[in-house]
Design an enzyme around this catalytic site. Structure first.
Site, PDB file in Angstrom:
ATOM      1  CB  CYS A 186     -43.269   3.433  41.088  1.00  0.00           C
ATOM      2  SG  CYS A 186     -44.667   3.930  42.435  1.00  0.00           S
ATOM      3  CG  HIS A 230     -44.976   3.158  37.503  1.00  0.00           C
ATOM      4  ND1 HIS A 230     -44.922   1.980  38.589  1.00  0.00           N
ATOM      5  CD2 HIS A 230     -45.751   4.287  38.687  1.00  0.00           C
ATOM      6  CE1 HIS A 230     -45.836   1.890  39.610  1.00  0.00           C
ATOM      7  NE2 HIS A 230     -45.823   3.318  39.330  1.00  0.00           N
ATOM      8  CG  ASN A 239     -48.744   1.251  40.946  1.00  0.00           C
ATOM      9  OD1 ASN A 239     -47.376   0.477  41.327  1.00  0.00           O
ATOM     10  ND2 ASN A 239     -49.230   2.506  41.423  1.00  0.00           N
TER      11      ASN A 239
END
Length: 315
Positions: A113, A241, A271
């Site tokens: 990520c 993020h 995500n």
């Protein structure tokens, strides 16, 4: 050693949208359960005929067009991804082939990520050293391909997409547009986020990640601002993020960016791992929520319990 700057950004998401109601028909969950815990409403899902390099190439093509840059002017392609199933050719080489970029250095970066901000820092360092003049930096992930669609705690989080940035060396005397990186990891806690097995599947220790992100990362993000000589209150935007709205909102508040637009693309995209930061940044630019020259904090975190952040100037 001259600095570098982002000259343009672009993003791409697959057409198929998976809603919370759709997920409720697949696993034991509900729209209320998902929204109350992670803040996500929808996510985009790529089909079997849409590989990671195709997502990446679409986003990169948009960034190149926005920059007015021809493929032949790019001498380094960097792709941040953790969902490249094949080991070779790597994603950067596949993207270069799709876009017709002749003879670039082609490098994949897997920091999950935090991949895009690691790749952006590496591109900045490369440009400062004079080893390249123009770099295409891409974050792209097809998280649906590694999702465990029977695990209601993780499958509700994940989406697919890509974001890209064209990064160039600054002209002589020009102020750098990418600040110093603040990066690191907590390797002894690396198992908190995993993509393992055959076939590979995503899993995480959600509470461990939440506690780490909300307690340890605010001070690191503030140090990132200090390294660039920017006060958090002077930031125009904060692009973290896009892991979970319940992480993003308290983290942004603790950083002290009281006047900043806070990217909340996770609500509509889920995500998307390495894609999440460039995807959210590109949307802010596209909507006109930030303008050229604005200071923006980019801060990635996640797998390996790695983190990397820098303050950039909006293209």
């Amino acid at each position: 050693m001259r600095g570098s700057r982002i000259t343009a950004v672009g993003h791409y998401q697959p057409a198929r949208v998976l809603t919370n109601e759709d997920l409720a028909g697949m696993v034991d969950t509900s729209d209320e359960w998902i929204r109350s815990r992670v803040g996500i409403r929808t996510r985009h899902i790529a089909g079997p005929e849409e590989p990671v390099d195709e997502l990446a190439a679409h986003a990169a093509a948009k960034a190149l067009a926005a920059a007015g840059t021809a493929p032949g002017e790019v001498d380094l392609v960097m792709v941040a991804t953790s969902t490249a199933i094949d080991r070779s050719p790597n994603m950067a080489a596949r993207v270069a082939a799709r876009l017709g970029i002749p003879g670039p250095a082609a490098i994949d970066v897997n920091v999950v990520c935090a991949g895009f901000t690691h790749a952006l820092a590496s591109a900045d360092h490369t440009l400062r050293a004079g080893a390249a003049t123009r770099v295409l930096v891409i974050g792209a992930d097809k998280m649906s391909e590694i999702a465990d669609w029977t695990d209601r705690t993780t499958c509700v989080l994940l989406g697919d997409g890509a974001g890209a940035a064209v990064v160039e060396a600054c002209a002589e005397g020009e102020e750098p547009g990418i600040g110093p990186v603040e990066w690191g990891s907590v390797p002894e806690m690396g198992n908190a986020v995993r993509i393992e097995g055959t076939p590979p599947r995503f899993a995480q220790e959600g509470q461990s990640v939440y506690r780490w992100a909300t307690t340890r990362l605010p001070a690191i993000a503030r140090r990132t601002c200090e390294r660039s000589g920017v006060e958090p209150a002077d930031l125009a935007a904060v692009v973290l993020h896009q892991a979970n709205l319940r992480i993003i909102e308290p983290l942004a508040q603790k950083i002290g960016a009281v006047n900043a637009v806070v990217a909340r693309d996770v609500v509509d995209s889920g995500n998307t791992s390495a894609a999440s930061i460039p995807l959210a940044l590109s949307k802010l630019v596209e909507r006109g929520e930030i303008t050229t020259g604005d200071p923006v904090l980019l801060f990635g975190f996640g797998g390996n319990l790695s983190y990397a952040g820098q303050v950039v100037r909006c293209p």
